[in-house]
Write a protein that holds these residues in place. Sequence first.
Motif, short mmCIF file in Angstrom:
data_model
loop_
_atom_site.label_atom_id
_atom_site.label_comp_id
_atom_site.label_asym_id
_atom_site.label_seq_id
_atom_site.Cartn_x
_atom_site.Cartn_y
_atom_site.Cartn_z
N MET A 147 -11.21 -5.29 0.77
CA MET A 147 -10.00 -4.11 0.11
C MET A 147 -9.66 -4.83 -1.55
N LYS A 148 -10.46 -5.98 -1.50
CA LYS A 148 -9.48 -6.97 -2.50
C LYS A 148 -9.04 -6.23 -3.90
N ARG A 149 -10.58 -5.59 -3.97
CA ARG A 149 -10.92 -5.18 -5.91
C ARG A 149 -9.77 -3.24 -6.10
N ALA A 150 -9.23 -3.44 -4.19
CA ALA A 150 -9.32 -1.79 -4.85
C ALA A 150 -8.42 -1.18 -6.03
N ASP A 151 -7.99 -0.42 -6.42
CA ASP A 151 -7.75 0.20 -7.47
C ASP A 151 -6.58 0.07 -7.58
N PRO A 152 -5.26 -0.22 -8.15
CA PRO A 152 -3.64 -1.10 -8.70
C PRO A 152 -2.75 0.28 -8.54
N LEU B 69 0.01 0.70 -5.76
CA LEU B 69 0.63 1.12 -5.73
C LEU B 69 1.78 2.05 -4.90
N LEU B 70 0.14 3.19 -4.49
CA LEU B 70 0.46 3.70 -3.09
C LEU B 70 1.45 2.99 -1.97
N TRP B 71 0.69 1.78 -1.42
CA TRP B 71 0.43 0.98 -0.33
C TRP B 71 2.13 0.43 -0.66
N VAL B 72 2.47 -0.26 -1.37
CA VAL B 72 3.99 -0.57 -2.05
C VAL B 72 4.81 -0.06 -1.60
N MET C 112 -11.00 4.86 -10.05
CA MET C 112 -11.11 4.97 -8.55
C MET C 112 -12.25 5.63 -7.88
N THR C 113 -12.89 4.38 -7.12
CA THR C 113 -13.96 4.27 -6.48
C THR C 113 -14.36 5.49 -4.68
N PHE C 114 -15.45 6.16 -4.17
CA PHE C 114 -14.96 6.19 -3.18
C PHE C 114 -14.54 5.78 -2.11
N ALA C 115 -14.43 4.97 -1.73
CA ALA C 115 -13.94 4.13 -0.70
C ALA C 115 -11.72 4.08 -1.67
N ASP C 116 -11.37 4.29 -2.59
CA ASP C 116 -10.24 4.25 -2.96
C ASP C 116 -9.71 5.60 -2.71
N TRP C 117 -10.66 6.06 -2.86
CA TRP C 117 -10.04 7.78 -2.50
C TRP C 117 -10.25 7.98 -1.30
N VAL C 118 -10.95 7.05 -0.21
CA VAL C 118 -11.00 7.08 1.44
C VAL C 118 -9.23 6.72 1.12
N LEU C 119 -9.03 5.15 1.07
CA LEU C 119 -7.87 4.72 1.40
C LEU C 119 -6.32 5.82 1.16
N THR C 120 -6.59 6.12 -0.10
CA THR C 120 -5.36 6.86 -0.78
C THR C 120 -5.86 8.09 0.22
N CYS C 121 -7.02 8.74 0.71
CA CYS C 121 -5.98 9.70 1.75
C CYS C 121 -5.62 8.68 3.30
N PHE D 99 -1.62 8.61 2.45
CA PHE D 99 -1.31 9.35 2.09
C PHE D 99 -0.43 10.40 3.94
N SER D 100 -1.60 10.24 4.46
CA SER D 100 -1.52 10.82 6.21
C SER D 100 -0.83 9.80 6.76
N LEU D 101 -1.23 8.64 6.77
CA LEU D 101 -0.48 7.67 7.58
C LEU D 101 1.37 7.79 7.24
#
Lengths: 226, 244
Positions: free
Chosen positions: B1-6, B10-13, B218-227, B230-232
């Motif tokens: 997750m260190k190299r996650a898309d900004p 930003l969504l997490w923040v 955005m990589t596949f992992a980034d999309w998964v994390l975004t979903c 969002f759900s959380l």
Amino acid sequence: MNALEGRQISFSYPRHGGQALLTNVNVYVRRGECVILRGPSGVGKSTLCHILAGIIPRSISGQVSGEVFFFGENLRFLSLARVAETVGVLFQNPDSQLFFPTVEDELAFGPENLCLPRPEMDKRINEALAMVHMEEYRLVETETLSLGERQRIALAAVLSLQPRILILDEAFSQLDSQSVSVVRDTIRAQKELGRAIFMVENSEEHVDLADRIYELQDGQVREVIS
Amino acid sequence: MKRADPRVKLLWVLLCTTGALVFFRPMWMLGLTLFSLGGTLLFGVTLQALGRRLRGFLPLALVILALHILFVRAGNPLVIIRGYPVLYSGGVMRGATTLLRFFVILCSAAVMARENTRRVLTALTKLGISYLFSFMLMIALRFIPSFSTSFSDALIALQLRGVELKKIPFGQKIRLYKDLVLPVVADAVVKSKELAIVMEARGFGALPTRTSYLDVRMTFADWVLTCILFSLGLLSFGFYYLFG
């Protein structure tokens, strides 16, 4: 045709009561030529550089008259994009010239502004870094660099635009000996590439770089050595 | 997750800081704090780095805690001195919640501070935010440390001239700081002017559009994390309003 030419340039700052800093100054630099401008502090050397680069009156206000030509084209009628790709300016203070976190970002900024494609930007960044002998610093953070290294990166950032005219405003004043030697080599290489170089320099140490020397005093420029 | 898309960061923040502003119940704040701490560590901020950041805010946090404990008179009295209640459960809870809120915001700041500003800039532009606005924001953020450096330089210069700041009475010290502000602001104005000239000399704003050397995808992992985020976010804010 001269690469850079200033004709009948006069300038005064309004806050100085309209007193002229420069009066009917004529300078020119040919392709592949290096011209040094020297003179005491406060006589208007940097001001003349700013006028020749188009920074005055575009960004700094003042009463200016006369004309500046880049390869015969009047600066007044050139777009900012044309000016940026024709003339590169290196200022004295490296700290005010670097504003991105890494060296690579810094060098990409100019080409990005000119909408260059990514492969071309990559090529230019590599060439500019090689020119100042800092290839291995590509991903280094600019804040960790020494003053001399920062000035070399600022020079590389200017070179990444591949300008045909270079204006260097006391570029050596804050450099360590290694950086001085690199910048001198870069100036020689740029001359060989046919670039026109106009530099403000008071130190006798760099006179050998010059093809001609102008001296600015009491608002007038005279050629002292040809 | 260190190299996650900004954009993921930003969504997490956004989730953390919104939660910090919305949640008032201590248990919810505690949950958000654990979520923030977990995210901060997963995004590559070390505990040492977080600790360094927290240390600077510790005096302020303690003052805030003390103010809440002393002045919030809600809940049950916890300490009574000579029949006068000095400490209430509501004050302690409110103070603790405010401290956790501070912690969550500092965690968000730590994650964003670790991210390359150019990547953030590119990500913001890809989100449709104007490059000019994002660039101005980046420059402003870079100016803050330089502003504080100028101020501390001015203080050092004063001390070198024989002014002993520790021996000056508080009132005089405030006047001294006030006198220093003007030259420091003037210096910042000069620097910003120089910066504007350099930017323009390198063609900034010369053309209506610009290209970008750096690309963020955005990589596949980034999309998964975004979903997941969002759900959380939807679930937790929904639950808070319905049952919190």
